[in-house]
Design an enzyme around this catalytic site. Structure first.
Site, PDB file in Angstrom:
ATOM      1  N   THR A   1     -68.194  35.460 -21.317  1.00  0.00           N
ATOM      2  CA  THR A   1     -67.331  35.022 -22.365  1.00  0.00           C
ATOM      3  C   THR A   1     -65.971  35.369 -22.815  1.00  0.00           C
ATOM      4  O   THR A   1     -65.891  36.437 -22.518  1.00  0.00           O
ATOM      5  CB  THR A   1     -68.184  34.977 -23.623  1.00  0.00           C
ATOM      6  OG1 THR A   1     -67.731  34.158 -24.849  1.00  0.00           O
ATOM      7  CG2 THR A   1     -68.435  36.374 -24.281  1.00  0.00           C
TER       8      THR A   1
ATOM      9  N   GLU B   1     -72.712  35.395 -28.145  1.00  0.00           N
ATOM     10  CA  GLU B   1     -73.521  36.676 -28.272  1.00  0.00           C
ATOM     11  C   GLU B   1     -74.908  36.658 -29.032  1.00  0.00           C
ATOM     12  O   GLU B   1     -75.626  37.414 -29.235  1.00  0.00           O
ATOM     13  CB  GLU B   1     -72.444  37.547 -28.949  1.00  0.00           C
ATOM     14  CG  GLU B   1     -71.482  38.220 -28.280  1.00  0.00           C
ATOM     15  CD  GLU B   1     -70.435  36.885 -28.071  1.00  0.00           C
ATOM     16  OE1 GLU B   1     -69.291  37.441 -27.929  1.00  0.00           O
ATOM     17  OE2 GLU B   1     -70.533  35.920 -28.571  1.00  0.00           O
TER      18      GLU B   1
ATOM     19  N   LYS C   1     -52.374  30.507 -43.121  1.00  0.00           N
ATOM     20  CA  LYS C   1     -52.014  31.098 -44.199  1.00  0.00           C
ATOM     21  C   LYS C   1     -50.591  30.306 -44.460  1.00  0.00           C
ATOM     22  O   LYS C   1     -49.398  30.607 -43.833  1.00  0.00           O
ATOM     23  CB  LYS C   1     -52.030  32.482 -44.017  1.00  0.00           C
ATOM     24  CG  LYS C   1     -53.442  33.258 -44.096  1.00  0.00           C
ATOM     25  CD  LYS C   1     -54.129  33.218 -45.041  1.00  0.00           C
ATOM     26  CE  LYS C   1     -55.458  33.875 -44.963  1.00  0.00           C
ATOM     27  NZ  LYS C   1     -55.259  35.170 -44.566  1.00  0.00           N
TER      28      LYS C   1
ATOM     29  N   TRP D   1     -54.732  29.588 -48.561  1.00  0.00           N
ATOM     30  CA  TRP D   1     -55.601  29.822 -47.421  1.00  0.00           C
ATOM     31  C   TRP D   1     -56.100  28.263 -47.045  1.00  0.00           C
ATOM     32  O   TRP D   1     -56.687  27.588 -47.895  1.00  0.00           O
ATOM     33  CB  TRP D   1     -56.987  30.742 -47.595  1.00  0.00           C
ATOM     34  CG  TRP D   1     -57.939  30.857 -46.828  1.00  0.00           C
ATOM     35  CD1 TRP D   1     -58.095  31.465 -45.714  1.00  0.00           C
ATOM     36  CD2 TRP D   1     -58.928  30.087 -46.602  1.00  0.00           C
ATOM     37  NE1 TRP D   1     -59.125  31.486 -44.905  1.00  0.00           N
ATOM     38  CE2 TRP D   1     -59.762  30.153 -45.482  1.00  0.00           C
ATOM     39  CE3 TRP D   1     -59.858  28.899 -47.335  1.00  0.00           C
ATOM     40  CZ2 TRP D   1     -61.003  29.820 -44.914  1.00  0.00           C
ATOM     41  CZ3 TRP D   1     -60.677  28.386 -46.805  1.00  0.00           C
ATOM     42  CH2 TRP D   1     -61.596  28.873 -45.753  1.00  0.00           C
TER      43      TRP D   1
END
Length: 560
Positions: free
Chosen positions: A198, A347, A457, A462
């Site tokens: 990956t 994963e 940001k 946010w």
């Protein structure tokens, strides 16, 4: 904790959880169901089981032993499916090569995985030959060719094909000369079964790996969710499965193992060509697939698909890899396609959540289900997800608090091959860190707010790029959209949007109309003003990674 262990009779046998046990189920109940490859080849599960054992004999004769690595470079095919079983059942390790990586990256992964034998489709022979002199461990090459399949008879004819002299031969020729009998041995269920690589934002590709036990558990957990709970109804007696996620990418999300265990009818499309995909969906009666949003968008945007609305209405599709936007979900549902969202990563084998509508939610009108369907899904059986802040504290699952998603479960990779430091970082604090920022509701819905590296940001606020993408996707005429954050001297970062307009809207959509649509939401108090992108760029294609995800790293580099 002091527990009472069960006493064991000396002669008692407890079988290890091995992939061969999934294979053993495949021709037990429905041996005559078919596995189909494009419009070239079809076989029953009886034949499939024989071919898996023939391949095991071929590999054994070529010197493959337990612990060796066998690599595959192929399109999605019955050959790939046979390798999914034959290689691990020998005790060897299957390396599914991402053929979309650069030659340099493929060379790195093959040397790092210590590949011994490689099965290469003839389409990839030029790529392979270009790096062959630099491979350090490869001893043998087997050629995979589609030209040996007779389209008219759906049978095999190898007489007219001559493989390169530098190879051990052509796949079907080698199989035909091998015995269909092979007694796969028992061994430790924690033996490595598969590996693949990956890519991240930095450094070379990382080798993810899984054991037999992990893949068996993933198969059983997936079966419980889609067959038992019917999260996405999958029934082997009525459903026809076709992956539209590459088999090199996290075992095609694990569904080939499940479909084979259940002896469900399977269709493998080979190279992804829109006309062939649609043809197979229609002629083979495909009812169940999974893909990235790009593939689904390509289909629902196709004028040819409109005339097949009735046939497509039986098609169930799980979307993963990138967020399913409300715009795309609505467009698919308007064509009768049943869409769902899945969540996971390389994963995690990969499934950690899938859309599940409970009794109450199933009664909602279709449009009222869209906000649920476009969530990342409900947490899958046997998986534990938590939210963690930057200090390692857990956040509440109240649907409001956000944090990084961390995970535990029986099928999560235990590290990265030959890179313990990177594995320690992945598993810091005893939890697998996903890099995704999310909220989780009390009833276990996961809402991905963004990747930690993609959060914008701006002015101390946010901003979720996924939320802006979702809003833009609902504007009429928008086919695809990506939002990235770019540096800004005043605000730190500001959002910028990249949009692919639908064919009929190329001359109608303008940056001003897009901004005006968002400004209406600002004026109505639905949206904060800093969510409106500074720049809107119209393109014909949005950059994607090798597995079809939005390549925001490349976008930031090109637009900065």
């Amino acid at each position: 904790m002091s527990v009472r262990l069960i006493p064991r009779v000396t002669s008692a046998h407890e079988p290890p959880m091995l992939i061969k046990n999934l294979l053993h189920q495949s021709d037990r109940y429905e041996p005559n169901r078919e596995i189909v490859y494009r419009d070239l080849f079809r076989m029953t599960y009886t034949t499939f089981n024989q071919r898996v054992r023939q391949l095991a004999n071929v590999l054994t004769k070529l010197g493959v032993k337990a612990g060796d690595t066998v690599a595959v470079m192929d399109w999605d095919s019955h050959r790939y499916l046979e390798s999914f079983f034959a290689v691990p059942c020998l005790g060897a390790v299957l390396h599914t090569i991402n053929v979309r990586l650069s030659p340099f990256q493929i060379l790195y992964t093959m040397n790092h995985a210590v590949d011994k034998v490689v099965l290469v489709h003839e389409d990839f022979l030029p790529l392979f030959e270009g790096i062959r002199s630099q491979l350090t461990s490869v001893e043998t090459v087997i050629v995979l060719s589609d030209s040996v399949y007779d389209v008219a008879t759906k049978q095999i004819n190898v007489s007219g094909y001559a493989p390169p002299a530098t190879t051990a031969g052509e796949y079907e020729t080698l199989l035909s000369a091998s015995s269909p009998s092979y007694d796969f041995p028992d061994f430790d269920e924690n033996a490595m079964a598969t590996t693949f690589y990956t890519t991240g934002t930095t450094g070379h590709p990382k080798g993810v790996y899984f054991s037999h036990r992990q893949l068996v558990m993933h198969t059983l957990g997936l079966g419980m969710y889609v067959c038992g709970y019917q999260a996405v109804s999958f029934q082997s007696s009525t459903d026809v499965y076709m992956p539209i996620t590459p088999m090199f990418h996290v075992h095609a999300w694990g569904f080939p193992y499940l479909a084979t265990m259940l002896s469900a009818r399977q269709v493998y499309p080979g190279k992804y060509e829109p006309a062939m995909l649609l043809k197979l969906i229609l002629t083979e009666g495909v009812t169940f697939s999974h893909c990235v949003p790009t593939i689904l968008n390509m289909l629902v945007s196709s004028p040819a698909a409109v005339q097949f609305r009735e046939q497509l209405s039986r098609w169930k599709v799980i979307i993963g890899g990138s967020a399913l936007t409300k715009g795309l979900a609505t467009a698919a549902m308007n064509m009768g396609i049943q869409v769902y969202q899945g969540y996971g990563m390389s994963e995690t084998a990969p499934v950690m959540a899938i859309t599940y509508l409970n009794d109450h939610e199933r009664q909602l009108a279709a449009l009222d289900q869209v906000p649920l369907i476009t969530q990342a899904g409900r947490i899958a059986p046997f998986i534990e997800l938590r939210l963690m802040d930057d200090l390692g504290n857990f956040r509440p699952h109240d649907g409001e608090a956000v944090g990084e998603v961390v995970a535990r479960g029986p099928w999560l990779t235990q590290g990265y091959w030959q890179e313990p430091d990177r594995g320690d970082e992945l598993w810091r604090d005893g939890w697998l860190h996903t890099g995704d920022v999310a909220s989780i509701t009390p009833d276990h819905w996961v809402h991905i707010a963004d990747r930690t590296k993609d959060v914008i940001k701006t002015g101390g606020e946010w901003v979720s790029s996924l939320e802006i993408e979702d809003l833009l996707s609902q504007i009429e005429g928008v086919a695809e959209v990506a939002v990235i954050g770019l540096p800004d001297e005043k605000w730190g970062e500001r959002p910028h949007a990249i949009i692919v307009p639908k064919p009929d809207y190329k001359d109608k959509l303008q940056p001003e109309t897009i901004k005006a649509a968002l400004q209406m939401r600002v004026d109505n108090g639905e949206l904060n003003k800093w969510y409106v992108p500074d720049r809107i760029l119209f393109v014909t294609e949005i950059p994607k990674t090798s597995v079809g995800k939005l390549d925001k790293k490349r976008m930031r580099a090109e637009m900065n």
